[in-house]
Design an enzyme around this catalytic site. Structure first.
Site, PDB file in Angstrom:
ATOM      1  N   VAL B  26       0.769  -1.268  -0.125  1.00  0.00           N
ATOM      2  CA  VAL B  26      -0.135   0.090  -0.110  1.00  0.00           C
ATOM      3  C   VAL B  26       0.999   1.216  -0.011  1.00  0.00           C
ATOM      4  CG1 VAL B  26      -2.025  -1.097   0.967  1.00  0.00           C
ATOM      5  CG2 VAL B  26      -0.244  -0.187   2.628  1.00  0.00           C
ATOM      6  N   LEU B  28       2.887   4.174   1.487  1.00  0.00           N
ATOM      7  CA  LEU B  28       2.871   5.076   2.745  1.00  0.00           C
ATOM      8  C   LEU B  28       1.516   5.509   3.073  1.00  0.00           C
ATOM      9  CD1 LEU B  28       4.747   5.711   4.998  1.00  0.00           C
ATOM     10  CD2 LEU B  28       5.469   7.934   3.774  1.00  0.00           C
ATOM     11  N   HIS B  29       0.775   4.715   3.161  1.00  0.00           N
ATOM     12  CA  HIS B  29      -0.611   5.026   3.769  1.00  0.00           C
ATOM     13  C   HIS B  29      -0.756   4.990   5.116  1.00  0.00           C
ATOM     14  CE1 HIS B  29      -2.864   4.593  -0.442  1.00  0.00           C
ATOM     15  NE2 HIS B  29      -1.399   4.516  -0.812  1.00  0.00           N
ATOM     16  N   ALA B  30      -2.137   5.077   5.567  1.00  0.00           N
ATOM     17  CA  ALA B  30      -2.367   5.509   6.869  1.00  0.00           C
ATOM     18  C   ALA B  30      -1.558   4.686   7.881  1.00  0.00           C
ATOM     19  CB  ALA B  30      -3.790   5.260   7.173  1.00  0.00           C
TER      20      ALA B  30
END
Lengths: 133, 104
Positions: B26, B28-30
């Site tokens: 993913v 650097l998502h949440a």
């Protein structure tokens, strides 16, 4: 839900919907972990959509930390009832509880992240409010 | 509080830089952003990230700012670290990225 690291700022999630409040709390626990005192409340006293002061007071008590508590709210009544709950706290606690002007889900995750690093209450609130900055 | 200390640290210590490729699906998502911020906060050093080697640099201790970087999988994440514990901080940050933030 009780605290494992009582030195960190506690997080309270207040939504009109208990499902949203609980779901936001789940996100905090999964993404940030257990280092932050956390509690949620939602719904009116009859189980419908809404918020109630007694529920908010109970959540503040559950998430209480000597470092203080940051409250994340959704719409209107959640905010006014939270402010009312803060006013009903004993005087020595009142100044250590702040309602954040931030989106409830994102704000809760960010506030908890900030708190998990040991930041003081003002920094936790400021970080959550960066979402609207 | 952190910022003041970090700024003072940055003035007296020459910054270390290094980069690592984001391998987790993913990017650097949440969730990875939260982990990166939490790790960065454990160090005194000023820690910054960027998608290109000459910046713009983002404070790695700010969860909101780190999420706004929106680095995708395959992107190179540059680190700039300055402070008394900069070597340990840089090693830990690189290890986190190489590990895919524990997700890969």
């Amino acid at each position: 839900m009780s605290s494992l690291r009582p030195g960190n700022v506690g997080i309270v999630i207040v939504s009109h919907s208990p499902k949203i409040a609980e779901g936001a709390a789940d996100m905090v626990r999964q993404m940030v972990g257990d280092a932050v005192p956390l509690a949620w409340t939602g719904g009116d006293v009859d189980g419908g959509l809404g918020t109630n002061v007694a529920g908010i007071l109970e959540a503040i008590e559950t998430a209480w930390s000597p470092a203080g508590v940051a409250i994340l709210v959704d719409l209107g009544g959640a905010e006014t009832n939270s402010e009312m709950a803060v006013e009903m706290l004993p005087e020595d606690r009142r100044a250590r509880v702040l309602v954040c002007n931030a989106p409830v889900v994102e704000g809760a995750v960010i506030a908890a992240t900030e708190s998990s690093g040991g930041s003081p209450l003002a920094a936790v609130k400021r970080s959550a409010e960066e979402f609207y900055a | 509080m952190h910022d003041a200390n970090a700024n003072r640290a940055a003035q007296t210590f020459a910054p270390l830089t290094a980069s690592a490729v984001l391998v987790n699906p993913v990017g650097l998502h949440a969730r990875p952003s939260v982990k990166l911020t939490q790790l960065a906060k454990r160090f005194t050093a000023k820690i910054e990230i960027a998608l290109v080697a000459d910046g713009p640099w983002t404070d790695a201790k700010s969860p909101v700012k780190v999420m706004r970087v929106k680095a995708p999988q395959g992107a190179t994440l540059h680190f700039r670290v300055a402070g008394p514990d900069s070597e340990a901080a840089l090693a830990a940050m690189l290890a986190l990225v190489h590990d895919g933030f524990g997700e890969a």
